[in-house]
Design a protein around this motif. Structure first.
Motif, short mmCIF file in Angstrom:
data_model
loop_
_atom_site.label_atom_id
_atom_site.label_comp_id
_atom_site.label_asym_id
_atom_site.label_seq_id
_atom_site.Cartn_x
_atom_site.Cartn_y
_atom_site.Cartn_z
N GLU A 171 67.65 69.20 47.61
CA GLU A 171 68.35 68.06 48.20
C GLU A 171 68.20 67.99 49.71
N SER A 172 67.46 68.95 50.29
CA SER A 172 67.24 68.96 51.73
C SER A 172 65.84 69.49 52.02
N PHE A 173 64.89 68.57 52.13
CA PHE A 173 63.53 68.97 52.48
C PHE A 173 62.84 67.81 53.20
N LEU A 174 61.79 68.14 53.92
CA LEU A 174 60.96 67.15 54.60
C LEU A 174 59.60 67.81 54.80
N ASP A 175 58.54 67.17 54.28
CA ASP A 175 57.21 67.77 54.36
C ASP A 175 56.16 66.68 54.28
N ASP A 176 54.95 66.99 54.74
CA ASP A 176 53.82 66.08 54.61
C ASP A 176 53.23 66.22 53.22
N PHE A 177 52.94 65.09 52.60
CA PHE A 177 52.37 65.03 51.26
C PHE A 177 51.02 64.34 51.35
N ASP A 178 49.96 65.04 50.98
CA ASP A 178 48.61 64.49 50.99
C ASP A 178 48.20 64.20 49.55
N ILE A 179 47.58 63.04 49.34
CA ILE A 179 47.10 62.68 48.01
C ILE A 179 45.71 62.06 48.15
N GLU A 180 44.79 62.58 47.34
CA GLU A 180 43.43 62.07 47.33
C GLU A 180 43.29 61.13 46.14
N LEU A 181 42.85 59.90 46.43
CA LEU A 181 42.78 58.85 45.42
C LEU A 181 41.36 58.30 45.31
N TYR A 221 51.76 61.05 53.49
CA TYR A 221 53.10 60.51 53.60
C TYR A 221 54.05 61.61 54.04
N VAL A 222 55.06 61.26 54.79
CA VAL A 222 56.15 62.17 55.07
C VAL A 222 57.16 61.93 53.95
N VAL A 223 57.43 62.97 53.17
CA VAL A 223 58.32 62.86 52.01
C VAL A 223 59.50 63.79 52.22
N GLY A 224 60.69 63.29 51.92
CA GLY A 224 61.86 64.14 52.06
C GLY A 224 63.12 63.44 51.59
N THR A 225 64.21 64.09 51.85
CA THR A 225 65.53 63.54 51.53
C THR A 225 66.21 63.18 52.83
N PRO A 226 67.23 62.32 52.76
CA PRO A 226 67.97 62.01 54.00
C PRO A 226 68.56 63.27 54.66
N VAL A 227 69.02 64.21 53.85
CA VAL A 227 69.57 65.45 54.41
C VAL A 227 68.47 66.24 55.10
N ASP A 286 54.54 55.53 56.95
CA ASP A 286 54.31 56.11 55.63
C ASP A 286 55.32 57.21 55.35
N MET A 287 56.58 56.79 55.25
CA MET A 287 57.66 57.73 54.94
C MET A 287 58.26 57.36 53.60
N LEU A 288 58.54 58.37 52.80
CA LEU A 288 59.16 58.17 51.49
C LEU A 288 60.37 59.08 51.42
N PHE A 289 61.53 58.48 51.12
CA PHE A 289 62.75 59.27 50.99
C PHE A 289 63.25 59.19 49.56
N THR A 336 58.87 61.63 40.43
CA THR A 336 59.37 60.48 41.18
C THR A 336 58.51 60.23 42.42
N ILE A 337 58.15 61.29 43.11
CA ILE A 337 57.33 61.16 44.32
C ILE A 337 55.96 60.58 43.98
N LEU A 338 55.32 61.10 42.94
CA LEU A 338 54.00 60.60 42.56
C LEU A 338 54.05 59.16 42.07
N LYS A 339 55.09 58.81 41.31
CA LYS A 339 55.22 57.41 40.86
C LYS A 339 55.35 56.48 42.06
N ALA A 340 56.17 56.85 43.03
CA ALA A 340 56.36 56.01 44.21
C ALA A 340 55.05 55.85 44.99
N VAL A 341 54.31 56.94 45.15
CA VAL A 341 53.05 56.89 45.89
C VAL A 341 52.02 56.04 45.13
N LEU A 342 51.97 56.17 43.81
CA LEU A 342 51.04 55.36 43.03
C LEU A 342 51.40 53.88 43.10
N GLU A 343 52.69 53.57 43.02
CA GLU A 343 53.11 52.17 43.14
C GLU A 343 52.70 51.62 44.51
#
Length: 181
Positions: free
Chosen positions: A98-108, A121-127, A145-148, A156-163
């Motif tokens: 419930e408390s993280f923030l990290d860079d997420f790389d995806i090759e498409l 993308y920078v992916v994390g939670t508000p906390v 390119d931030m995803l919370f 959930t993260i992969l679905k959001a990135v694919l969408e």
């Protein structure tokens, strides 16, 4: 040289030889006599760090056909070649989901054209964002390119990135250069 000087030289040389022999013999036995926690590690015997786990090393966390069924029938979904976080282990997730923030790389890859690209993308939670802001000297954070998410969930993260990347990877026509008119 008198006899006393020769005797002193022989005595000194003998003492030096005995000292070196004793030093060489004792260093090997001292290491063997030390408890293991006090013996310094031998770099030649250490195993190298295991390679980081990437998305291609683990099963995909959801059936992509479910995502395709939710979206428009003419939507073009890129194929996922690989993905990883910069610091978070994909198998274990963050220490606090419930408390993280990290860079997420995806090759498409665009399946029609074969065009490949990597998105970050920078992916994390508000906390997690709040904690990162508290640790930072900067009074702000911004990015396109931030995803919370509420909590760490790889599916959930992969679905959001694919969408986000639906219909991406298409070679776009280059705008006409009007600077020379």
């Amino acid at each position: 040289m008198d006899a006393l000087t020769i005797k002193l030289l022989i005595l000194g040389g003998s003492a030096l030889v005995l000292f070196r022999l004793a030093q060489g013999a004792s260093s090997a036995s001292e290491v063997a006599a030390l408890p293991p926690e006090f013996v310094p590690p031998d770099p030649s015997r250490q195993e190298p760090n295991p390679p980081a786990v990437t998305g291609s090393d683990i099963p995909f966390p959801f059936d992509v056909r479910e995502l395709e069924a939710e979206l428009a029938p003419d939507a073009s979904r890129p194929r996922v070649l690989n993905y990883n976080f910069r610091h978070i282990d994909l198998r274990q997730g963050p220490s606090d989901p419930e408390s993280f923030l990290d860079d997420f790389d995806i090759e498409l890859e665009n399946p029609q054209s074969g065009h490949r690209w990597t998105a970050t993308y920078v992916v994390g939670t508000p906390v997690g964002l709040n904690a990162a802001m508290n640790d930072s000297r900067d009074p702000y954070a911004w990015g396109n390119d931030m995803l919370f998410v509420r909590r760490y969930d790889l599916a959930t993260i992969l679905k959001a990135v694919l969408e986000r990347n639906m219909d991406s990877g298409q070679e776009e026509s280059v705008a006409e250069d009007i600077s020379q008119n």
